[in-house]
Design a protein around this motif. Sequence first.
Motif, short mmCIF file in Angstrom:
data_model
loop_
_atom_site.label_atom_id
_atom_site.label_comp_id
_atom_site.label_asym_id
_atom_site.label_seq_id
_atom_site.Cartn_x
_atom_site.Cartn_y
_atom_site.Cartn_z
N TRP A 143 14.86 -2.26 4.27
CA TRP A 143 14.66 -0.85 3.90
C TRP A 143 14.35 -0.73 2.41
O TRP A 143 13.45 0.01 2.01
CB TRP A 143 15.92 -0.05 4.23
CG TRP A 143 15.86 1.38 3.79
CD1 TRP A 143 15.31 2.42 4.48
CD2 TRP A 143 16.33 1.91 2.55
NE1 TRP A 143 15.42 3.58 3.74
CE2 TRP A 143 16.04 3.30 2.55
CE3 TRP A 143 16.97 1.36 1.45
CZ2 TRP A 143 16.37 4.12 1.48
CZ3 TRP A 143 17.30 2.19 0.39
CH2 TRP A 143 17.00 3.55 0.41
N TYR A 144 15.07 -1.47 1.60
CA TYR A 144 14.86 -1.42 0.15
C TYR A 144 13.45 -1.84 -0.22
O TYR A 144 12.77 -1.19 -1.02
CB TYR A 144 15.91 -2.31 -0.52
CG TYR A 144 15.47 -3.02 -1.77
CD1 TYR A 144 15.32 -2.34 -2.97
CD2 TYR A 144 15.22 -4.40 -1.75
CE1 TYR A 144 14.93 -3.01 -4.13
CE2 TYR A 144 14.83 -5.07 -2.90
CZ TYR A 144 14.68 -4.37 -4.08
OH TYR A 144 14.28 -5.02 -5.21
N ARG A 145 12.96 -2.91 0.37
CA ARG A 145 11.61 -3.38 0.06
C ARG A 145 10.57 -2.33 0.41
O ARG A 145 9.64 -2.06 -0.36
CB ARG A 145 11.33 -4.68 0.80
CG ARG A 145 12.06 -5.89 0.22
CD ARG A 145 11.80 -7.12 1.05
NE ARG A 145 12.26 -8.34 0.40
CZ ARG A 145 12.25 -9.53 0.97
NH1 ARG A 145 11.82 -9.67 2.20
NH2 ARG A 145 12.68 -10.59 0.29
N GLY A 146 10.72 -1.72 1.58
CA GLY A 146 9.76 -0.69 1.99
C GLY A 146 9.82 0.53 1.09
O GLY A 146 8.78 1.09 0.72
N ALA A 147 11.04 0.94 0.71
CA ALA A 147 11.19 2.13 -0.13
C ALA A 147 10.62 1.90 -1.52
O ALA A 147 9.95 2.78 -2.09
CB ALA A 147 12.67 2.52 -0.20
N ILE A 148 10.87 0.71 -2.08
CA ILE A 148 10.33 0.40 -3.41
C ILE A 148 8.80 0.45 -3.39
O ILE A 148 8.16 1.00 -4.28
CB ILE A 148 10.82 -0.99 -3.88
CG1 ILE A 148 12.31 -0.95 -4.21
CG2 ILE A 148 10.01 -1.46 -5.09
CD1 ILE A 148 12.67 -0.16 -5.43
N GLY A 149 8.22 -0.11 -2.35
CA GLY A 149 6.77 -0.09 -2.23
C GLY A 149 6.22 1.31 -2.10
O GLY A 149 5.18 1.65 -2.69
N GLU A 150 6.92 2.15 -1.34
CA GLU A 150 6.46 3.53 -1.16
C GLU A 150 6.56 4.33 -2.45
O GLU A 150 5.67 5.13 -2.78
CB GLU A 150 7.29 4.19 -0.05
CG GLU A 150 6.76 5.55 0.39
CD GLU A 150 7.48 6.09 1.60
OE1 GLU A 150 7.42 7.32 1.83
OE2 GLU A 150 8.12 5.29 2.33
N LEU A 151 7.65 4.12 -3.21
CA LEU A 151 7.79 4.80 -4.49
C LEU A 151 6.66 4.40 -5.45
O LEU A 151 6.03 5.26 -6.09
CB LEU A 151 9.14 4.47 -5.12
CG LEU A 151 10.37 5.11 -4.50
CD1 LEU A 151 11.63 4.52 -5.12
CD2 LEU A 151 10.35 6.63 -4.69
N ALA A 152 6.40 3.11 -5.55
CA ALA A 152 5.36 2.62 -6.46
C ALA A 152 3.99 3.16 -6.07
O ALA A 152 3.20 3.57 -6.93
CB ALA A 152 5.35 1.09 -6.47
N ALA A 153 3.71 3.20 -4.77
CA ALA A 153 2.42 3.70 -4.31
C ALA A 153 2.27 5.19 -4.60
O ALA A 153 1.18 5.66 -4.97
CB ALA A 153 2.27 3.43 -2.81
N THR A 154 3.36 5.95 -4.45
CA THR A 154 3.30 7.39 -4.71
C THR A 154 3.04 7.68 -6.18
O THR A 154 2.21 8.53 -6.53
CB THR A 154 4.62 8.06 -4.27
OG1 THR A 154 4.79 7.85 -2.86
CG2 THR A 154 4.59 9.56 -4.56
N LEU A 155 3.74 6.96 -7.07
CA LEU A 155 3.50 7.15 -8.50
C LEU A 155 2.07 6.77 -8.87
O LEU A 155 1.40 7.47 -9.64
CB LEU A 155 4.49 6.33 -9.32
CG LEU A 155 5.97 6.74 -9.28
CD1 LEU A 155 6.75 5.97 -10.33
CD2 LEU A 155 6.15 8.23 -9.47
#
Length: 274
Positions: A143-155
């Motif tokens: 979950w952490y890996r997916g969330a980190i990737g989603e945050l970076a992509a959104t920014l």
Amino acid sequence: MTSTLAIGDFSRATHLSVKMLRHYHEIGLLEPAAVDADTGYRRYATEQIVAAQIIRRFRDLDMPLEEIHTVLQAPDVAIRNRVIANHLARLESSLARTQEAVTSLRELLDHPQANVPIDHRRLASTPAAVITDIVDKADALTWYRGAIGELAATLSAQDINPAGPAGGIFDTELFTEDRGRATVFLPCDPVPEPIGRVSATVIPPAELATIVHPGPHTDIDRTYGVLAAYVTRHELAVDGPIREYYLVGPAETRDESLWRTEVGWPIFQARHPR
């Protein structure tokens, strides 16, 4: 005429117990060549010996019975090989986890007390993009890996640069109940417009005792243990969620041996801000 063996002889020939052969018959995995209508005695063709040996070897590799059935009944080689390859990939992944656990255990036995420096940090409130969810501890790393990737992509999509390393905040229940609230965040200013799971908030200030964990998270419990012993020994601990800061993480490298994770345990304010 096809040569057949009684179930006892077939059991000896294949090293599969009579009980197991009966079970495989019941579920349709290995059906006898003939069953006597009056006595119910099963007989197996000599040609079935190889199939039984294949089943036994797949079971030695913990392949589920449903997948073995698919392999034996596969209409073509491609389907058969895909099922086998998928199972072998799971075995390799399991073996890698076992090797990591063995390495971690040996390190723990050889060096029961890690000698890692501990610091105190006072963190100011920080605007950030966040994803929060209720997570099972077993799924936390994925979950952490997916969330980190989603945050970076959104920014990135909103042309916003992170203002510091990504972090995580984990409620006590995640550890005590194996399920609890988890938050990952990326400090940034300005904060992004909310989209998907991503929202904006202000990470509250905190006074933390911190320690840096090197490498993958498989043995991060050792670092937690050292930090917990320290704050307990010095009577510093207060209620509050654990924090992690990913100084070097999956966003920077896929090599987990290079990861550096700062773990923060909440403590009472040891000094007044100037």
